[in-house]
Design a protein around this motif. Sequence first.
Motif, mmCIF file in Angstrom:
data_model
loop_
_atom_site.group_PDB
_atom_site.id
_atom_site.type_symbol
_atom_site.label_atom_id
_atom_site.label_comp_id
_atom_site.label_asym_id
_atom_site.label_seq_id
_atom_site.Cartn_x
_atom_site.Cartn_y
_atom_site.Cartn_z
ATOM 1 N N GLN A 141 7.095 4.199 0.321
ATOM 2 C CA GLN A 141 5.654 4.285 0.080
ATOM 3 C C GLN A 141 4.920 2.982 0.385
ATOM 4 O OE1 GLN A 141 5.628 5.679 -4.052
ATOM 5 N NE2 GLN A 141 4.903 7.647 -3.282
ATOM 6 N N THR A 142 5.624 2.012 0.937
ATOM 7 C CA THR A 142 5.022 0.700 1.200
ATOM 8 C C THR A 142 3.772 0.803 2.057
ATOM 9 O OG1 THR A 142 7.120 -0.455 0.912
ATOM 10 C CG2 THR A 142 5.436 -1.586 2.198
ATOM 11 N N VAL A 143 3.817 1.576 3.125
ATOM 12 C CA VAL A 143 2.657 1.673 4.021
ATOM 13 C C VAL A 143 1.460 2.247 3.275
ATOM 14 C CG1 VAL A 143 1.730 2.798 6.090
ATOM 15 C CG2 VAL A 143 4.026 1.798 6.126
ATOM 16 N N ARG A 144 1.641 3.309 2.518
ATOM 17 C CA ARG A 144 0.540 3.916 1.754
ATOM 18 C C ARG A 144 0.004 2.938 0.714
ATOM 19 N NH1 ARG A 144 -3.980 6.174 1.456
ATOM 20 N NH2 ARG A 144 -4.379 7.367 -0.415
ATOM 21 N N PHE A 145 0.909 2.236 0.038
ATOM 22 C CA PHE A 145 0.523 1.248 -0.965
ATOM 23 C C PHE A 145 -0.368 0.184 -0.328
ATOM 24 C CE2 PHE A 145 1.079 -1.980 -4.206
ATOM 25 C CZ PHE A 145 1.309 -1.274 -5.382
ATOM 26 N N ARG A 146 0.057 -0.313 0.828
ATOM 27 C CA ARG A 146 -0.727 -1.333 1.537
ATOM 28 C C ARG A 146 -2.091 -0.802 1.952
ATOM 29 N NH1 ARG A 146 2.273 -5.325 5.552
ATOM 30 N NH2 ARG A 146 0.089 -5.866 5.689
ATOM 31 N N GLU A 147 -2.144 0.433 2.441
ATOM 32 C CA GLU A 147 -3.423 1.026 2.844
ATOM 33 C C GLU A 147 -4.389 1.090 1.669
ATOM 34 O OE1 GLU A 147 -1.731 3.989 6.370
ATOM 35 O OE2 GLU A 147 -2.167 4.806 4.381
ATOM 36 N N LEU A 148 -3.886 1.501 0.521
ATOM 37 C CA LEU A 148 -4.740 1.552 -0.669
ATOM 38 C C LEU A 148 -5.257 0.170 -1.027
ATOM 39 C CD1 LEU A 148 -2.705 4.121 -2.762
ATOM 40 C CD2 LEU A 148 -5.068 4.415 -1.971
ATOM 41 N N LEU A 149 -4.362 -0.825 -1.016
ATOM 42 C CA LEU A 149 -4.794 -2.194 -1.316
ATOM 43 C C LEU A 149 -5.851 -2.674 -0.327
ATOM 44 C CD1 LEU A 149 -1.511 -4.074 -2.226
ATOM 45 C CD2 LEU A 149 -3.461 -3.627 -3.723
ATOM 46 N N GLU A 150 -5.648 -2.414 0.939
ATOM 47 C CA GLU A 150 -6.587 -2.875 1.970
ATOM 48 C C GLU A 150 -7.982 -2.308 1.751
ATOM 49 O OE1 GLU A 150 -6.468 -5.122 4.286
ATOM 50 O OE2 GLU A 150 -4.318 -5.561 4.383
ATOM 51 N N SER A 151 -8.090 -1.170 1.082
ATOM 52 C CA SER A 151 -9.405 -0.592 0.832
ATOM 53 C C SER A 151 -10.219 -1.441 -0.141
ATOM 54 C CB SER A 151 -9.272 0.847 0.316
ATOM 55 O OG SER A 151 -8.796 0.885 -1.012
ATOM 56 N N CYS A 152 -9.583 -2.421 -0.774
ATOM 57 C CA CYS A 152 -10.284 -3.323 -1.701
ATOM 58 C C CYS A 152 -10.799 -4.586 -1.021
ATOM 59 C CB CYS A 152 -9.356 -3.703 -2.857
ATOM 60 S SG CYS A 152 -8.992 -2.336 -3.962
ATOM 61 N N ARG A 153 -10.477 -4.754 0.249
ATOM 62 C CA ARG A 153 -10.926 -5.947 0.980
ATOM 63 C C ARG A 153 -12.449 -5.991 1.032
ATOM 64 N NH1 ARG A 153 -8.449 -9.188 4.532
ATOM 65 N NH2 ARG A 153 -6.646 -7.801 4.703
#
Length: 97
Positions: A15-27
């Motif tokens: 799930q690393t890629v999905r986790f990163r995508e979610l985090l990036e939405s906070c940029r």
Amino acid sequence: MIRHIVMWGLKDPAQTVRFRELLESCRGLVPGMVEFDVGSRATPLPDGLEASCEVVLVSTFDSLAALQAYQDHPTHRAVGAQLGPMRSSRQVMDYEF
């Protein structure tokens, strides 16, 4: 300046890629966010390197007020609610420099 570092272990490293995508939405959510860098560990790890987490966030804010605004932001809270069930561990470090 405040450095905000968060590291997560994931229940399922797939799930690393999905986790990163979610985090990036906070940029860029709030004024005063100076840096926002999301990284994930290399898979497989090169010989001699070890990792206890899959994902890291290193962010910098120009003030404690900016960090608080980020933490209170509705998008950040919604993302956190989605990340929670995916993680097995979480470590946080905030420091002034």
